[in-house]
Design an enzyme around this catalytic site. Structure first.
Site, mmCIF file in Angstrom:
data_model
loop_
_atom_site.group_PDB
_atom_site.id
_atom_site.type_symbol
_atom_site.label_atom_id
_atom_site.label_comp_id
_atom_site.label_asym_id
_atom_site.label_seq_id
_atom_site.Cartn_x
_atom_site.Cartn_y
_atom_site.Cartn_z
ATOM 1 N N GLY A 146 135.428 -69.664 122.873
ATOM 2 C CA GLY A 146 135.524 -68.372 122.199
ATOM 3 C C GLY A 146 135.589 -67.272 123.243
ATOM 4 C CD GLN A 194 133.212 -62.860 126.126
ATOM 5 O OE1 GLN A 194 133.728 -63.326 125.128
ATOM 6 N NE2 GLN A 194 132.503 -63.596 126.951
ATOM 7 C CB CYS A 233 128.194 -66.289 127.243
ATOM 8 S SG CYS A 233 129.148 -64.795 126.965
ATOM 9 C CG LEU A 234 134.112 -68.062 128.765
ATOM 10 C CD1 LEU A 234 135.565 -67.822 128.374
ATOM 11 C CD2 LEU A 234 134.021 -69.226 129.735
ATOM 12 C CG HIS A 246 128.452 -66.379 121.292
ATOM 13 N ND1 HIS A 246 127.536 -66.976 122.134
ATOM 14 C CD2 HIS A 246 129.305 -65.690 122.110
ATOM 15 C CE1 HIS A 246 127.815 -66.641 123.393
ATOM 16 N NE2 HIS A 246 128.892 -65.871 123.408
ATOM 17 C CD GLU A 247 133.169 -65.435 121.131
ATOM 18 O OE1 GLU A 247 133.383 -64.360 121.704
ATOM 19 O OE2 GLU A 247 132.776 -66.452 121.725
ATOM 20 C CG HIS A 262 130.655 -61.174 123.072
ATOM 21 N ND1 HIS A 262 130.003 -60.808 124.228
ATOM 22 C CD2 HIS A 262 130.788 -62.522 123.139
ATOM 23 C CE1 HIS A 262 129.750 -61.892 124.954
ATOM 24 N NE2 HIS A 262 130.215 -62.944 124.316
#
Ligand code: ZN
Length: 163
Positions: A43, A48, A87-88, A129-130, A133
């Protein structure tokens, strides 16, 4: 596209609603998929890659890949599930996070159509989660405060070793 990591204020930004689905946005979605796959993510939210727009992409094993524009959680059940999240934007750090196990999300697709998706399991966790963000929230903000500090220290330590 460079991925913004923890310590950059952008990750705390509340992203803005998308009012126009144009070629630029479609191109952004394509570029985000490339970045996500390059980094082995499942994701990725626009913020991000530094763009404060309410958009994320996801490709969760067992589910169709999707780009969600202006996503909103319409329903969520009271049963919680736990997944070990990463998480990236916080590479190298993992922590167990509890979230509702089933959700219904409303979003706009790349063609401008309003859609609803029922999600459970890892997909439900990934979508939540996304969407976090888009509201400037990271998964480490959803764990015990002491563990959160510990995870942030761990991340800083890892970053130092990379330099
Ligand atoms: Zn993330």
């Amino acid at each position: 596209m460079d991925i913004v990591t923890l310590g950059n204020d952008k990750l705390q930004t509340t992203s803005e609603l998308i009012t126009d689905i144009n070629d630029e946005l479609i191109f952004l979605i394509e570029k985000m998929f490339v970045s996500m796959y390059q980094n082995n993510g499942i994701g990725l939210a626009a913020i991000q890659v530094g763009i404060p727009k309410r958009l994320f992409i996801a490709d969760v094993p067992g589910s169709k890949k999707v780009a969600m524009i202006n996503p909103v959680i319409k329903e969520q059940n009271s049963d919680l599930q736990t997944y070990e999240e990463g998480c990236l934007s916080i590479p190298g750090i993992l922590a167990d996070v509890q979230r509702p196990s089933k959700i219904v999300v409303e979003y706009t697709d790349e063609k401008g159509k309003t859609k609803h998706l029922k999600a459970k399991g890892l997909l439900a966790t990934c979508i939540q989660h996304e969407i976090d963000h888009l509201d400037g929230v990271l998964f480490v903000d959803r764990i015990d405060p002491e563990l959160r500090l510990q995870k942030i220290q761990e991340f800083k330590h890892l970053q130092k070793r990379l330099i």
